[in-house]
Design a protein around this motif. Sequence first.
Motif, PDB file in Angstrom:
ATOM      1  N   ASN A  88     -12.931  15.984 -11.614  1.00 20.34           N
ATOM      2  CA  ASN A  88     -13.570  15.240 -10.539  1.00 20.34           C
ATOM      3  C   ASN A  88     -12.604  15.158  -9.358  1.00 20.34           C
ATOM      4  OD1 ASN A  88     -13.868  12.469  -9.093  1.00 20.34           O
ATOM      5  ND2 ASN A  88     -15.882  12.895  -9.979  1.00 20.34           N
ATOM      6  N   PRO A  89     -13.005  15.672  -8.174  1.00 17.35           N
ATOM      7  CA  PRO A  89     -12.091  15.695  -7.030  1.00 17.35           C
ATOM      8  C   PRO A  89     -11.520  14.321  -6.668  1.00 17.35           C
ATOM      9  CG  PRO A  89     -14.004  17.064  -6.590  1.00 17.35           C
ATOM     10  CD  PRO A  89     -14.290  16.332  -7.873  1.00 17.35           C
ATOM     11  N   TYR A  90     -12.355  13.276  -6.773  1.00 14.86           N
ATOM     12  CA  TYR A  90     -11.875  11.948  -6.425  1.00 14.86           C
ATOM     13  C   TYR A  90     -10.779  11.498  -7.381  1.00 14.86           C
ATOM     14  CZ  TYR A  90     -11.673   6.890  -6.100  1.00 14.86           C
ATOM     15  OH  TYR A  90     -11.223   5.598  -5.985  1.00 14.86           O
ATOM     16  N   MET A  91     -10.993  11.713  -8.672  1.00 16.74           N
ATOM     17  CA  MET A  91      -9.991  11.313  -9.640  1.00 16.74           C
ATOM     18  C   MET A  91      -8.722  12.156  -9.502  1.00 16.74           C
ATOM     19  SD  MET A  91     -11.335   8.756 -10.950  1.00 16.74           S
ATOM     20  CE  MET A  91      -9.930   8.444 -12.016  1.00 16.74           C
ATOM     21  N   GLN A  92      -8.916  13.438  -9.188  1.00 12.55           N
ATOM     22  CA  GLN A  92      -7.749  14.299  -8.976  1.00 12.55           C
ATOM     23  C   GLN A  92      -6.924  13.822  -7.786  1.00 12.55           C
ATOM     24  OE1 GLN A  92      -9.434  18.217  -8.571  1.00 12.55           O
ATOM     25  NE2 GLN A  92      -9.068  18.719 -10.708  1.00 12.55           N
ATOM     26  N   LEU A  93      -7.620  13.461  -6.676  1.00 14.45           N
ATOM     27  CA  LEU A  93      -6.902  12.995  -5.487  1.00 14.45           C
ATOM     28  C   LEU A  93      -6.206  11.673  -5.775  1.00 14.45           C
ATOM     29  CD1 LEU A  93      -6.184  13.348  -2.494  1.00 14.45           C
ATOM     30  CD2 LEU A  93      -8.246  12.043  -1.939  1.00 14.45           C
ATOM     31  N   THR A  94      -6.883  10.769  -6.478  1.00 11.83           N
ATOM     32  CA  THR A  94      -6.263   9.484  -6.823  1.00 11.83           C
ATOM     33  C   THR A  94      -4.966   9.708  -7.594  1.00 11.83           C
ATOM     34  OG1 THR A  94      -8.391   8.339  -6.879  1.00 11.83           O
ATOM     35  CG2 THR A  94      -6.573   7.320  -8.069  1.00 11.83           C
ATOM     36  N   GLN A  95      -5.015  10.594  -8.559  1.00  7.15           N
ATOM     37  CA  GLN A  95      -3.811  10.886  -9.338  1.00  7.15           C
ATOM     38  C   GLN A  95      -2.722  11.499  -8.459  1.00  7.15           C
ATOM     39  OE1 GLN A  95      -4.312  12.853 -13.169  1.00  7.15           O
ATOM     40  NE2 GLN A  95      -2.537  14.164 -12.738  1.00  7.15           N
ATOM     41  N   ALA A  96      -3.129  12.460  -7.600  1.00  6.85           N
ATOM     42  CA  ALA A  96      -2.150  13.120  -6.726  1.00  6.85           C
ATOM     43  C   ALA A  96      -1.518  12.127  -5.760  1.00  6.85           C
ATOM     44  CB  ALA A  96      -2.812  14.264  -5.966  1.00  6.85           C
ATOM     45  N   LEU A  97      -2.317  11.192  -5.222  1.00 11.03           N
ATOM     46  CA  LEU A  97      -1.788  10.204  -4.282  1.00 11.03           C
ATOM     47  C   LEU A  97      -0.821   9.250  -4.970  1.00 11.03           C
ATOM     48  CD1 LEU A  97      -4.973   9.341  -2.175  1.00 11.03           C
ATOM     49  CD2 LEU A  97      -2.879  10.407  -1.323  1.00 11.03           C
ATOM     50  N   THR A  98      -1.143   8.839  -6.180  1.00  5.98           N
ATOM     51  CA  THR A  98      -0.234   7.917  -6.888  1.00  5.98           C
ATOM     52  C   THR A  98       1.086   8.599  -7.234  1.00  5.98           C
ATOM     53  OG1 THR A  98      -1.256   8.487  -9.023  1.00  5.98           O
ATOM     54  CG2 THR A  98      -2.113   6.549  -7.865  1.00  5.98           C
ATOM     55  N   GLU A  99       1.045   9.943  -7.405  1.00 10.17           N
ATOM     56  CA  GLU A  99       2.272  10.672  -7.731  1.00 10.17           C
ATOM     57  C   GLU A  99       3.092  11.020  -6.487  1.00 10.17           C
ATOM     58  OE1 GLU A  99       1.222  14.073 -10.017  1.00 10.17           O
ATOM     59  OE2 GLU A  99       0.380  12.918 -11.687  1.00 10.17           O
ATOM     60  N   CYS A 100       2.423  11.182  -5.347  1.00 12.41           N
ATOM     61  CA  CYS A 100       3.112  11.656  -4.139  1.00 12.41           C
ATOM     62  C   CYS A 100       3.391  10.544  -3.133  1.00 12.41           C
ATOM     63  CB  CYS A 100       2.285  12.755  -3.457  1.00 12.41           C
ATOM     64  SG  CYS A 100       2.066  14.236  -4.465  1.00 12.41           S
ATOM     65  N   THR A 101       2.806   9.363  -3.336  1.00 17.54           N
ATOM     66  CA  THR A 101       3.007   8.242  -2.412  1.00 17.54           C
ATOM     67  C   THR A 101       3.280   6.977  -3.236  1.00 17.54           C
ATOM     68  OG1 THR A 101       0.722   7.417  -2.329  1.00 17.54           O
ATOM     69  CG2 THR A 101       1.252   9.312  -0.935  1.00 17.54           C
ATOM     70  N   LYS A 102       3.407   5.861  -2.549  1.00 13.18           N
ATOM     71  CA  LYS A 102       3.624   4.572  -3.218  1.00 13.18           C
ATOM     72  C   LYS A 102       2.306   3.834  -3.443  1.00 13.18           C
ATOM     73  CE  LYS A 102       8.272   4.014  -1.291  1.00 13.18           C
ATOM     74  NZ  LYS A 102       9.169   3.163  -0.459  1.00 13.18           N
ATOM     75  N   LEU A 103       1.176   4.493  -3.160  1.00 11.56           N
ATOM     76  CA  LEU A 103      -0.121   3.836  -3.314  1.00 11.56           C
ATOM     77  C   LEU A 103      -0.483   3.697  -4.788  1.00 11.56           C
ATOM     78  CD1 LEU A 103      -2.266   5.619  -0.565  1.00 11.56           C
ATOM     79  CD2 LEU A 103      -1.157   3.391  -0.437  1.00 11.56           C
ATOM     80  N   SER A 104      -1.091   2.578  -5.134  1.00 11.51           N
ATOM     81  CA  SER A 104      -1.615   2.371  -6.485  1.00 11.51           C
ATOM     82  C   SER A 104      -3.099   2.720  -6.493  1.00 11.51           C
ATOM     83  CB  SER A 104      -1.437   0.913  -6.915  1.00 11.51           C
ATOM     84  OG  SER A 104      -2.240   0.065  -6.102  1.00 11.51           O
ATOM     85  N   ALA A 105      -3.652   2.927  -7.676  1.00 12.75           N
ATOM     86  CA  ALA A 105      -5.072   3.264  -7.792  1.00 12.75           C
ATOM     87  C   ALA A 105      -5.953   2.160  -7.221  1.00 12.75           C
ATOM     88  CB  ALA A 105      -5.426   3.529  -9.253  1.00 12.75           C
ATOM     89  N   SER A 106      -5.564   0.895  -7.416  1.00  8.50           N
ATOM     90  CA  SER A 106      -6.366  -0.228  -6.907  1.00  8.50           C
ATOM     91  C   SER A 106      -6.353  -0.262  -5.380  1.00  8.50           C
ATOM     92  CB  SER A 106      -5.845  -1.554  -7.468  1.00  8.50           C
ATOM     93  OG  SER A 106      -4.486  -1.761  -7.113  1.00  8.50           O
ATOM     94  N   VAL A 107      -5.210   0.026  -4.764  1.00  7.95           N
ATOM     95  CA  VAL A 107      -5.137   0.069  -3.298  1.00  7.95           C
ATOM     96  C   VAL A 107      -5.972   1.225  -2.756  1.00  7.95           C
ATOM     97  CG1 VAL A 107      -3.602   0.473  -1.333  1.00  7.95           C
ATOM     98  CG2 VAL A 107      -2.890  -1.062  -3.179  1.00  7.95           C
ATOM     99  N   ILE A 108      -5.926   2.357  -3.425  1.00  4.22           N
ATOM    100  CA  ILE A 108      -6.727   3.518  -3.000  1.00  4.22           C
ATOM    101  C   ILE A 108      -8.207   3.176  -3.054  1.00  4.22           C
ATOM    102  CG2 ILE A 108      -7.398   5.881  -3.618  1.00  4.22           C
ATOM    103  CD1 ILE A 108      -4.505   6.224  -4.692  1.00  4.22           C
ATOM    104  N   GLU A 109      -8.630   2.501  -4.132  1.00  4.86           N
ATOM    105  CA  GLU A 109     -10.042   2.125  -4.284  1.00  4.86           C
ATOM    106  C   GLU A 109     -10.464   1.168  -3.182  1.00  4.86           C
ATOM    107  OE1 GLU A 109     -13.739   2.400  -6.020  1.00  4.86           O
ATOM    108  OE2 GLU A 109     -11.938   3.449  -6.679  1.00  4.86           O
TER     109      GLU A 109
END
Length: 435
Positions: A88-109
């Motif tokens: 799922n592209p959204y889940m993939q991006l969420t994972q990539a953002l949490t690994e490449c930035t300081k953002l958490s999944a809850s902040v992304i949501e």
Amino acid sequence: MFSQLFGKYLVDKQIITSDEYRAAIGKQLSVRVKLGTIAIAEGLLTEDDVEMINQLQMQFDKRFGDIAEEKGLLTADQINSLLKKQGNPYMQLTQALTECTKLSASVIEKTLAAFQKEQGYSDSDMDALKADDLDALIPIFACAANPTITNLAGLVVRNINRFITRDFYIGKIQHVDSLSYSHLAGQKLSGKNNYYVTLAENKEQNAFSLIAAAFSGEQHTDVTADTYDAVCEFINVNNGLFASDLSEKGLEYELEPVFSYEDQKVTGDFHVLPIYIEDQEVKLIIADNEKFSPGITPYHHTENEKRVYEVKSDAKGSVLVVDDSRMSRTILKNLLEDAGYSVTGEATNGEEAVEMYHQKPSDLVTLDITMPKMDGIEALQKILDADPDAKVIMITAAGQQSKVLDALKFGAKQFITKPFEADVVLNSVSEVLGK
């Protein structure tokens, strides 16, 4: 597309940096696997099955899964299972953002909710975006009064995703009457209603080079005649698929020779869809009327590009390659020579082909159908008039069925569809030459 739109939003809001955005996109794109690859790994399809489906995709504007289901190779449940495994592209991006930035999944949501509200997307729009469902997204971004324009825009966008890159997103389509550009490449389709399909960019962008490099397999930095040629071939493939779809509905369209212009202005009545390829903007321009003018003075010419070569003594056969596209000639020449054939020459139009064959007959001629000055059908007839035993394979984009049938009726041995598949080309040549 969702990842790029949401990622740029995060950059614009200064939530992440441009470097973090590119790192996250790169990580996401590196993990998504093609459906065919997964199906082979799961034992659901053979490599031959996948190759056959890929070849049909060259001829018809259909998704991999749709063709597999039509051919009885996969069920709808199996396709859905493969899509889930693809990711799922959204889940993939969420994972990539949490690994490449300081953002958490809850902040992304939480940020995603603000993105939806500011952009005015409905819940169904967001579902389509988060799934990168291009078929559902095209009516949202490219809706035009003439639904054929929307369908054609959708085809081009899907083929950017298929042939060029998944690192792109699109803006909203606009109806305009003029547009200045630095580089433009396009083609006219003649039929019940004439259509013009072009791509244009300005000097500060690099989209033409990106398209040309991805489609030709060659490096392009500055925009040259070769760059225009490759972009035109990409447009030609799109238009062939479009014409093929219309042909199934009983509407026949003819692909006319491609054209290029530089540092001029488009005028008339047309639609513009912005497309951002690796953040570089290119404008898809579509017109459905004769008010359209792409410019005054064409840029791209193929004169003086014909070549004559010596035949190797140990060659399996000699071939004259005829096509107004340098990219297509180069691909065919390399394929043939790597397989042990000797290319006697390159011609860029029908007139050159007839002249060169008369001067030095070859065992085989590969003859493009759509060319300036003299098209492939007329050249075929003139070659066969002079030498009834001449062996000719026609080169065509999808959507030229009526011309292909004419060519076969006049005496062509076979036809090959662009974009080229190496095995298909070499098998056809071997069958015609018996070598």
